[in-house]
Write a protein that holds these residues in place. Sequence first.
Motif, PDB file in Angstrom:
ATOM      1  N   ILE A  58      26.080   5.368  10.625  1.00 40.80           N
ATOM      2  CA  ILE A  58      27.546   5.263  10.731  1.00 40.80           C
ATOM      3  C   ILE A  58      28.219   6.620  10.538  1.00 40.80           C
ATOM      4  CG2 ILE A  58      27.737   2.815  10.115  1.00 40.80           C
ATOM      5  CD1 ILE A  58      28.358   3.833   7.211  1.00 40.80           C
ATOM      6  N   PRO A  59      27.974   7.595  11.411  1.00 45.14           N
ATOM      7  CA  PRO A  59      28.534   8.934  11.198  1.00 45.14           C
ATOM      8  C   PRO A  59      29.995   9.105  11.621  1.00 45.14           C
ATOM      9  CG  PRO A  59      27.255   8.871  13.207  1.00 45.14           C
ATOM     10  CD  PRO A  59      27.131   7.503  12.579  1.00 45.14           C
ATOM     11  N   GLU A  60      30.532   8.118  12.345  1.00 44.66           N
ATOM     12  CA  GLU A  60      31.880   8.299  12.900  1.00 44.66           C
ATOM     13  C   GLU A  60      32.904   8.453  11.785  1.00 44.66           C
ATOM     14  OE1 GLU A  60      29.092   6.380  15.488  1.00 44.66           O
ATOM     15  OE2 GLU A  60      29.896   5.659  13.569  1.00 44.66           O
ATOM     16  N   GLY A  61      33.721   9.485  11.916  1.00 46.27           N
ATOM     17  CA  GLY A  61      34.776   9.736  10.931  1.00 46.27           C
ATOM     18  C   GLY A  61      34.326  10.619   9.777  1.00 46.27           C
ATOM     19  N   TYR A  62      33.060  11.023   9.811  1.00 51.48           N
ATOM     20  CA  TYR A  62      32.503  11.857   8.744  1.00 51.48           C
ATOM     21  C   TYR A  62      31.853  13.107   9.329  1.00 51.48           C
ATOM     22  CZ  TYR A  62      32.636   7.371   6.238  1.00 51.48           C
ATOM     23  OH  TYR A  62      33.015   6.172   5.689  1.00 51.48           O
ATOM     24  N   SER A  63      31.790  14.151   8.524  1.00 51.47           N
ATOM     25  CA  SER A  63      30.963  15.309   8.835  1.00 51.47           C
ATOM     26  C   SER A  63      30.307  15.761   7.541  1.00 51.47           C
ATOM     27  CB  SER A  63      31.782  16.438   9.458  1.00 51.47           C
ATOM     28  OG  SER A  63      32.777  16.881   8.553  1.00 51.47           O
ATOM     29  N   VAL A  64      29.334  16.659   7.651  1.00 45.45           N
ATOM     30  CA  VAL A  64      28.624  17.128   6.464  1.00 45.45           C
ATOM     31  C   VAL A  64      28.420  18.630   6.550  1.00 45.45           C
ATOM     32  CG1 VAL A  64      27.403  14.977   5.895  1.00 45.45           C
ATOM     33  CG2 VAL A  64      26.388  16.599   7.524  1.00 45.45           C
ATOM     34  N   SER A  65      28.108  19.184   5.395  1.00 46.02           N
ATOM     35  CA  SER A  65      27.830  20.611   5.318  1.00 46.02           C
ATOM     36  C   SER A  65      26.727  20.837   4.307  1.00 46.02           C
ATOM     37  CB  SER A  65      29.094  21.363   4.885  1.00 46.02           C
ATOM     38  OG  SER A  65      28.804  22.717   4.607  1.00 46.02           O
ATOM     39  N   ARG A  66      25.750  21.661   4.686  1.00 51.56           N
ATOM     40  CA  ARG A  66      24.695  22.040   3.748  1.00 51.56           C
ATOM     41  C   ARG A  66      24.429  23.536   3.921  1.00 51.56           C
ATOM     42  NH1 ARG A  66      18.838  19.364   2.660  1.00 51.56           N
ATOM     43  NH2 ARG A  66      18.509  20.236   0.568  1.00 51.56           N
ATOM     44  N   GLU A  67      25.175  24.305   3.176  1.00 48.32           N
ATOM     45  CA  GLU A  67      25.073  25.766   3.217  1.00 48.32           C
ATOM     46  C   GLU A  67      24.030  26.287   2.226  1.00 48.32           C
ATOM     47  OE1 GLU A  67      26.686  27.778   5.394  1.00 48.32           O
ATOM     48  OE2 GLU A  67      27.356  25.898   6.318  1.00 48.32           O
ATOM     49  N   LYS A  68      23.787  25.526   1.167  1.00 53.09           N
ATOM     50  CA  LYS A  68      22.762  25.876   0.189  1.00 53.09           C
ATOM     51  C   LYS A  68      21.863  24.671  -0.020  1.00 53.09           C
ATOM     52  CE  LYS A  68      25.420  29.296  -2.364  1.00 53.09           C
ATOM     53  NZ  LYS A  68      25.901  29.737  -3.691  1.00 53.09           N
ATOM     54  N   LYS A  69      20.632  24.920  -0.394  1.00 54.08           N
ATOM     55  CA  LYS A  69      19.653  23.845  -0.493  1.00 54.08           C
ATOM     56  C   LYS A  69      20.075  22.777  -1.490  1.00 54.08           C
ATOM     57  CE  LYS A  69      14.646  23.246  -0.829  1.00 54.08           C
ATOM     58  NZ  LYS A  69      13.359  23.923  -1.116  1.00 54.08           N
ATOM     59  N   GLU A  70      20.712  23.171  -2.572  1.00 51.04           N
ATOM     60  CA  GLU A  70      21.006  22.218  -3.627  1.00 51.04           C
ATOM     61  C   GLU A  70      22.294  21.428  -3.414  1.00 51.04           C
ATOM     62  OE1 GLU A  70      20.965  25.484  -3.901  1.00 51.04           O
ATOM     63  OE2 GLU A  70      22.705  26.229  -5.050  1.00 51.04           O
ATOM     64  N   ARG A  71      23.068  21.773  -2.414  1.00 53.24           N
ATOM     65  CA  ARG A  71      24.403  21.184  -2.277  1.00 53.24           C
ATOM     66  C   ARG A  71      24.581  20.562  -0.894  1.00 53.24           C
ATOM     67  NH1 ARG A  71      29.026  22.425  -5.302  1.00 53.24           N
ATOM     68  NH2 ARG A  71      27.769  24.031  -6.336  1.00 53.24           N
ATOM     69  N   PHE A  72      25.089  19.323  -0.908  1.00 51.41           N
ATOM     70  CA  PHE A  72      25.302  18.598   0.353  1.00 51.41           C
ATOM     71  C   PHE A  72      26.679  17.951   0.267  1.00 51.41           C
ATOM     72  CE2 PHE A  72      24.297  17.020   4.280  1.00 51.41           C
ATOM     73  CZ  PHE A  72      23.874  15.706   4.389  1.00 51.41           C
ATOM     74  N   SER A  73      27.563  18.366   1.136  1.00 51.66           N
ATOM     75  CA  SER A  73      28.944  17.895   1.080  1.00 51.66           C
ATOM     76  C   SER A  73      29.222  16.904   2.211  1.00 51.66           C
ATOM     77  CB  SER A  73      29.902  19.075   1.198  1.00 51.66           C
ATOM     78  OG  SER A  73      29.671  20.004   0.162  1.00 51.66           O
ATOM     79  N   LEU A  74      29.980  15.890   1.871  1.00 50.25           N
ATOM     80  CA  LEU A  74      30.440  14.908   2.851  1.00 50.25           C
ATOM     81  C   LEU A  74      31.937  15.101   3.032  1.00 50.25           C
ATOM     82  CD1 LEU A  74      29.742  12.322   4.552  1.00 50.25           C
ATOM     83  CD2 LEU A  74      30.516  11.002   2.573  1.00 50.25           C
ATOM     84  N   ILE A  75      32.375  15.169   4.282  1.00 50.15           N
ATOM     85  CA  ILE A  75      33.776  15.443   4.579  1.00 50.15           C
ATOM     86  C   ILE A  75      34.346  14.301   5.409  1.00 50.15           C
ATOM     87  CG2 ILE A  75      35.379  17.075   5.661  1.00 50.15           C
ATOM     88  CD1 ILE A  75      32.715  19.010   5.352  1.00 50.15           C
ATOM     89  N   LEU A  76      35.455  13.764   4.922  1.00 47.12           N
ATOM     90  CA  LEU A  76      36.211  12.802   5.706  1.00 47.12           C
ATOM     91  C   LEU A  76      37.365  13.584   6.316  1.00 47.12           C
ATOM     92  CD1 LEU A  76      34.699  11.210   3.398  1.00 47.12           C
ATOM     93  CD2 LEU A  76      36.472   9.474   3.669  1.00 47.12           C
TER      94      LEU A  76
END
Lengths: 114, 116
Positions: free
Chosen positions: B60-78
């Motif tokens: 269900i990715p619609e409406g979301y994006s993600v970012s992983r610039e560093k190995k330890e951090r994973f961000s979810l963006i609405l």
Amino acid sequence: AQSVAQPEDQVNVAEGNPLTVKCTYSVSGNPYLFWYVQYPNRGLQFLLKYITGDNLVKGSYGFEAEFNKSQTSFHLKKPSALVSDSALYFCAVRLLRGSYIPTFGRGTSLIVHP
Amino acid sequence: DVKVTQSSRYLVKRTGEKVFLECVQDMDHENMFWYRQDPGLGLRLIYFSYDVKMKEKGDIPEGYSVSREKKERFSLILESASTNQTSMYLCASSPIGAGEREETQYFGPGTRLLVL
């Protein structure tokens, strides 16, 4: 494709009685199988897993699960339920060889009555 | 002990706002996941990342994006929050490779998001 079914939304059991939470799976190959538990307002915690070997797997808090290949089941069991076992239980499956992404069931709410 | 932390336990946002949910793990895990949990629907995968800057869409990715610039951090963006994104959001991480820890996912405590 892979899928998991937890046929019961809720299981009720009296404290001290044995409990079973059911899980059946479907994968096109050999499975990894998992059980996780979620207490209220918490994330999921790993309970146990089956990868290969003995079909009876023992896990945390006295829980165990039996892998049955012919019935494609992985039911969670405990010989004597505690009130503190009341929680939401999730079964998950993924292929032994393939993507690292597991598929989760919808969860079963276990209620243990004093 | 493996620790997965999420930036907020509870969050209230308004429709149309941009929302950032952050997840940090301290065990050098390669895989990270974002799920949403809704009653009766179980856990549904939004996005998965298997390495820095690498991502795969989930169910269900619609409406979301993600970012992983560093190995330890994973961000979810609405990008623009909507009321149907009101849910519990769970982050998880897992290692790859041989060993007893293989395949086990470690979950954060969850963020309960309310979009008004």
